[in-house]
Each structure stands twice: as structure tokens, then as C-alpha cells.
Design an enzyme around this catalytic site. Structure first.
Site, PDB file in Angstrom:
ATOM      1  N   GLU A   1       0.315   5.410   0.785  1.00 51.50           N
ATOM      2  CA  GLU A   1      -0.602   6.423   1.289  1.00 51.50           C
ATOM      3  C   GLU A   1      -0.203   7.811   0.818  1.00 51.50           C
ATOM      4  O   GLU A   1       0.955   8.065   0.488  1.00 51.50           O
ATOM      5  CB  GLU A   1      -0.614   6.392   2.827  1.00 51.50           C
ATOM      6  CG  GLU A   1      -1.208   5.116   3.370  1.00 51.50           C
ATOM      7  CD  GLU A   1      -1.252   5.079   4.902  1.00 51.50           C
ATOM      8  OE1 GLU A   1      -1.930   4.192   5.426  1.00 51.50           O
ATOM      9  OE2 GLU A   1      -0.606   5.932   5.551  1.00 51.50           O
TER      10      GLU A   1
ATOM     11  N   GLU B   1      -3.329  -4.598  -2.670  1.00 44.46           N
ATOM     12  CA  GLU B   1      -3.898  -5.497  -3.681  1.00 44.46           C
ATOM     13  C   GLU B   1      -3.961  -4.812  -5.041  1.00 44.46           C
ATOM     14  O   GLU B   1      -3.653  -5.403  -6.070  1.00 44.46           O
ATOM     15  CB  GLU B   1      -5.318  -5.939  -3.291  1.00 44.46           C
ATOM     16  CG  GLU B   1      -5.417  -6.664  -1.977  1.00 44.46           C
ATOM     17  CD  GLU B   1      -5.756  -5.728  -0.820  1.00 44.46           C
ATOM     18  OE1 GLU B   1      -5.041  -4.720  -0.628  1.00 44.46           O
ATOM     19  OE2 GLU B   1      -6.728  -6.005  -0.118  1.00 44.46           O
TER      20      GLU B   1
ATOM     21  N   CYS C   1      -4.397   0.681  -2.076  1.00 41.60           N
ATOM     22  CA  CYS C   1      -4.191  -0.564  -1.337  1.00 41.60           C
ATOM     23  C   CYS C   1      -3.140  -1.448  -1.996  1.00 41.60           C
ATOM     24  O   CYS C   1      -2.917  -1.387  -3.202  1.00 41.60           O
ATOM     25  CB  CYS C   1      -5.482  -1.360  -1.277  1.00 41.60           C
ATOM     26  SG  CYS C   1      -6.869  -0.495  -0.554  1.00 41.60           S
TER      27      CYS C   1
ATOM     28  N   CYS D   1     -10.877  -2.958  -3.965  1.00 43.60           N
ATOM     29  CA  CYS D   1     -10.007  -4.064  -4.395  1.00 43.60           C
ATOM     30  C   CYS D   1     -10.828  -5.266  -4.832  1.00 43.60           C
ATOM     31  O   CYS D   1     -10.484  -5.943  -5.805  1.00 43.60           O
ATOM     32  CB  CYS D   1      -9.047  -4.443  -3.282  1.00 43.60           C
ATOM     33  SG  CYS D   1      -7.809  -3.169  -2.987  1.00 43.60           S
TER      34      CYS D   1
ATOM     35  N   ASN E   1       0.823  -1.206   0.000  1.00 46.65           N
ATOM     36  CA  ASN E   1       0.000   0.000   0.000  1.00 46.65           C
ATOM     37  C   ASN E   1       0.862   1.264   0.000  1.00 46.65           C
ATOM     38  O   ASN E   1       1.977   1.288   0.538  1.00 46.65           O
ATOM     39  CB  ASN E   1      -0.980   0.010   1.189  1.00 46.65           C
ATOM     40  CG  ASN E   1      -0.312  -0.130   2.542  1.00 46.65           C
ATOM     41  OD1 ASN E   1       0.698  -0.815   2.689  1.00 46.65           O
ATOM     42  ND2 ASN E   1      -0.876   0.516   3.544  1.00 46.65           N
TER      43      ASN E   1
END
Ligand SMILES: [Zn+2]
Length: 137
Positions: free
Chosen positions: A47, A58, A56, A92, A45
Site C-alpha cells: 500500500e 495478485e 494487490c 487483477c 499487497n
């Protein structure tokens, strides 16, 4: 899946997690996808100070794989420090339904990598919106 075991993919996700960029939440997540041919593509991930821009693990892994020309995903492993393992968010799940609909989803707590919970993408997002109906264009 001959070349990559469940345990191996979970370990790849745990390793990818180390590269997470999560200065705000400190919630580091790693993900690893494996293709039918046994190739593993990972992500973590990332941010942003503008929280909504955060992506994210994924999706980072999936976008990484897709833009490298990878398809036919057999499984995705997701690891974070979360009891029972981190469940993919709705965004996701949507992307997995579109690009990895038959993948197994394996989640594990980073403190207990051998305890893996398994789901199908369909279980995580039943009745998914997959394509724009032809009549609407
Ligand atoms: Zn997500």
C-alpha cells in the site's frame, strides 16, 4: 500439476501474506502462482499513502513472475483474512486474463486454509479485453 498441490500453493500464498505492506488498511493479502514446470512465485499487497498507488498481491506476484521470465501459469492462490477467501479485484482479473488465462484461481481465508474456493479466470472476467484490435493501430 504433479509437484505442487492446491494445498501447497495456498500455503505458499499464506506465507507470502506475512510480507504484505498494508499499514493503512491492515488488509494483508498473499498470492502464489505456479508454472507448468512447478515453479512457485509469490507476492503480497503493497500500500501507498497515496491509496491509488496500492498494488494487490495478485499483481505483485504476477509482475514478479513475468519479470523473472516465467510463463505458462497453471494456478494462482490468494489468501487473506476474509470470509470465503479474497476475490481478485477487477484490475487483477484483467491482468490474469492477459497473462494467466488458463490458470485456476484458488482463494482461501487465512483462518481456514483447507477450505478453498476455485474459479477459472474466464469465470471471473468473461468477455475480457485481451488485445488491442489490429485495425485501431
Ligand atoms: Zn487486485
Amino acid at each position: 500439476m504433479a509437484k505442487t498441490s492446491k494445498c501447497g500453493l495456498v500455503r505458499a500464498a499464506a506465507k507470502a501474506r506475512q510480507q504484505a505492506v498494508a499499514p493503512y488498511s491492515k488488509f494483508k493479502v498473499g498470492a502464489a502462482l505456479v508454472t507448468k514446470s512447478g515453479e512457485i512465485v509469490t507476492g503480497a499487497n503493497v500500500e501507498s499513502a497515496s491509496y491509488g498507488l496500492t498494488c494487490c498481491a495478485e499483481r505483485v506476484a504476477l509482475f514478479n513472475a513475468l519479470t523473472a521470465g516465467k510463463r505458462n501459469f497453471l494456478a494462482v492462490a490468494v489468501v487473506a483474512r476474509a470470509p470465503g477467501g479474497p476475490m481478485p479485484c477487477g484490475a487483477c482479473r484483467q491482468l490474469l486474463a492477459e497473462y494467466a488465462p488458463h490458470a485456476r484461481v484458488w482463494v482461501a481465508d487465512s483462518r481456514a486454509l483447507y477450505t478453498v474456493r476455485e474459479f477459472s479466470v474466464r469465470e471471473l472476467l468473461p468477455a475480457a479485453f485481451i488485445e488491442v484490435p489490429k485495425e485501431s493501430v
